[in-house]
Design a protein around this motif. Sequence first.
Motif, mmCIF file in Angstrom:
data_model
loop_
_atom_site.group_PDB
_atom_site.id
_atom_site.type_symbol
_atom_site.label_atom_id
_atom_site.label_comp_id
_atom_site.label_asym_id
_atom_site.label_seq_id
_atom_site.Cartn_x
_atom_site.Cartn_y
_atom_site.Cartn_z
ATOM 1 N N PRO A 206 0.823 -1.211 0.000
ATOM 2 C CA PRO A 206 0.000 0.000 0.000
ATOM 3 C C PRO A 206 0.856 1.261 0.000
ATOM 4 C CG PRO A 206 0.051 -0.979 2.183
ATOM 5 C CD PRO A 206 0.738 -1.950 1.271
ATOM 6 N N VAL A 207 0.337 2.326 -0.596
ATOM 7 C CA VAL A 207 1.018 3.616 -0.574
ATOM 8 C C VAL A 207 0.913 4.175 0.846
ATOM 9 C CG1 VAL A 207 1.039 5.971 -1.460
ATOM 10 C CG2 VAL A 207 0.557 4.069 -3.004
ATOM 11 N N ARG A 208 2.055 4.354 1.498
ATOM 12 C CA ARG A 208 2.060 4.784 2.895
ATOM 13 C C ARG A 208 2.395 6.267 3.052
ATOM 14 N NH1 ARG A 208 2.926 -0.136 5.746
ATOM 15 N NH2 ARG A 208 1.208 -1.448 5.050
ATOM 16 N N LEU A 209 3.201 6.811 2.138
ATOM 17 C CA LEU A 209 3.550 8.222 2.210
ATOM 18 C C LEU A 209 2.610 9.035 1.327
ATOM 19 C CD1 LEU A 209 7.445 8.087 2.211
ATOM 20 C CD2 LEU A 209 5.861 8.050 4.134
ATOM 21 N N ASP A 210 2.657 10.347 1.487
ATOM 22 C CA ASP A 210 1.750 11.270 0.801
ATOM 23 C C ASP A 210 1.535 10.884 -0.655
ATOM 24 O OD1 ASP A 210 0.269 13.370 -0.129
ATOM 25 O OD2 ASP A 210 1.823 14.881 0.166
ATOM 26 N N HIS A 211 0.324 10.506 -0.997
ATOM 27 C CA HIS A 211 0.017 10.035 -2.345
ATOM 28 C C HIS A 211 0.110 11.147 -3.376
ATOM 29 C CE1 HIS A 211 -2.507 8.288 -5.619
ATOM 30 N NE2 HIS A 211 -1.816 7.234 -5.265
ATOM 31 N N LYS A 212 0.081 12.414 -2.943
ATOM 32 C CA LYS A 212 0.135 13.529 -3.894
ATOM 33 C C LYS A 212 1.561 13.918 -4.245
ATOM 34 C CE LYS A 212 -4.325 15.495 -2.564
ATOM 35 N NZ LYS A 212 -5.052 16.689 -2.065
ATOM 36 N N THR A 213 2.534 13.259 -3.627
ATOM 37 C CA THR A 213 3.924 13.518 -3.975
ATOM 38 C C THR A 213 4.161 13.135 -5.434
ATOM 39 O OG1 THR A 213 4.634 13.050 -1.721
ATOM 40 C CG2 THR A 213 6.320 12.986 -3.418
#
Length: 249
Positions: A206-213
């Motif tokens: 799963p994407v754990r860090l800010d997905h908008k990066t």
Amino acid sequence: RRVHGIYHWSARTYEGRIVQNSYSGSWAGEIRIPLKFPGGKLISVEICLPTEREANFKVKVNGVPTGSFPVRLGDKTSYDCFVTRSMKVQSYEAVTSTTTCAYPIYRPEAAGNEYDKFCGVFDTIVPSKGGIIKLVKTARDSKIIYNWSARNLEGIIVQSFYSSSWGDEIRIPLQFPIESPIKVEICLTRRNFETKVNGVSAGSFPVRLDHKTKYNCFDTNLAVTRYRVSVSGNGNECFIHRDQLYNYI
């Protein structure tokens, strides 16, 4: 907003020709050649930037030379953005012979670039000691958005992320050949990273860090013979930064 166009390649099917030009405040003189490929069909366009050995831009369509153009703007200008209009990009690629380097991937957020999946695809060989492919914001960013580690000595693949400290891991068995040519495909969807080796699932995370990066750099300690980016959705921008071009041949 109009920006400097170091090289402009325009396929005008309605005129039956290709127009090449450059733009810096105003258009310069055009170089025109006949258009010899069909419109409305999937094609492969290869644009090669000037090098120390080649002074011109070189273009091929489906492997056939389709344009040559001299460098008109300063050679020190940063060639950092390919942009298309009216053409929808399914994939773009770069070829490298370096053993360690950063591989760009860019997810534009502007309207008209509504991609829903990005994949970095590596042709490589995992040595007996194993290897790592990681996705970071920039080549100098300490945060690792996704870390894929093939640990041959342990017989496992470890997936994780790093933001000041390592996050939780997901481990799965390593089930692909070591020291043999393989294709590693790491895809970012809206929620997960999905990894395949030779078309077989080799990880999900799963994407754990800010997905908008803007996830724009893969890095690896593997020897990569070919790298490309595949995308799906509705987009038209592919970015390559000047400071990464030395990696490409």
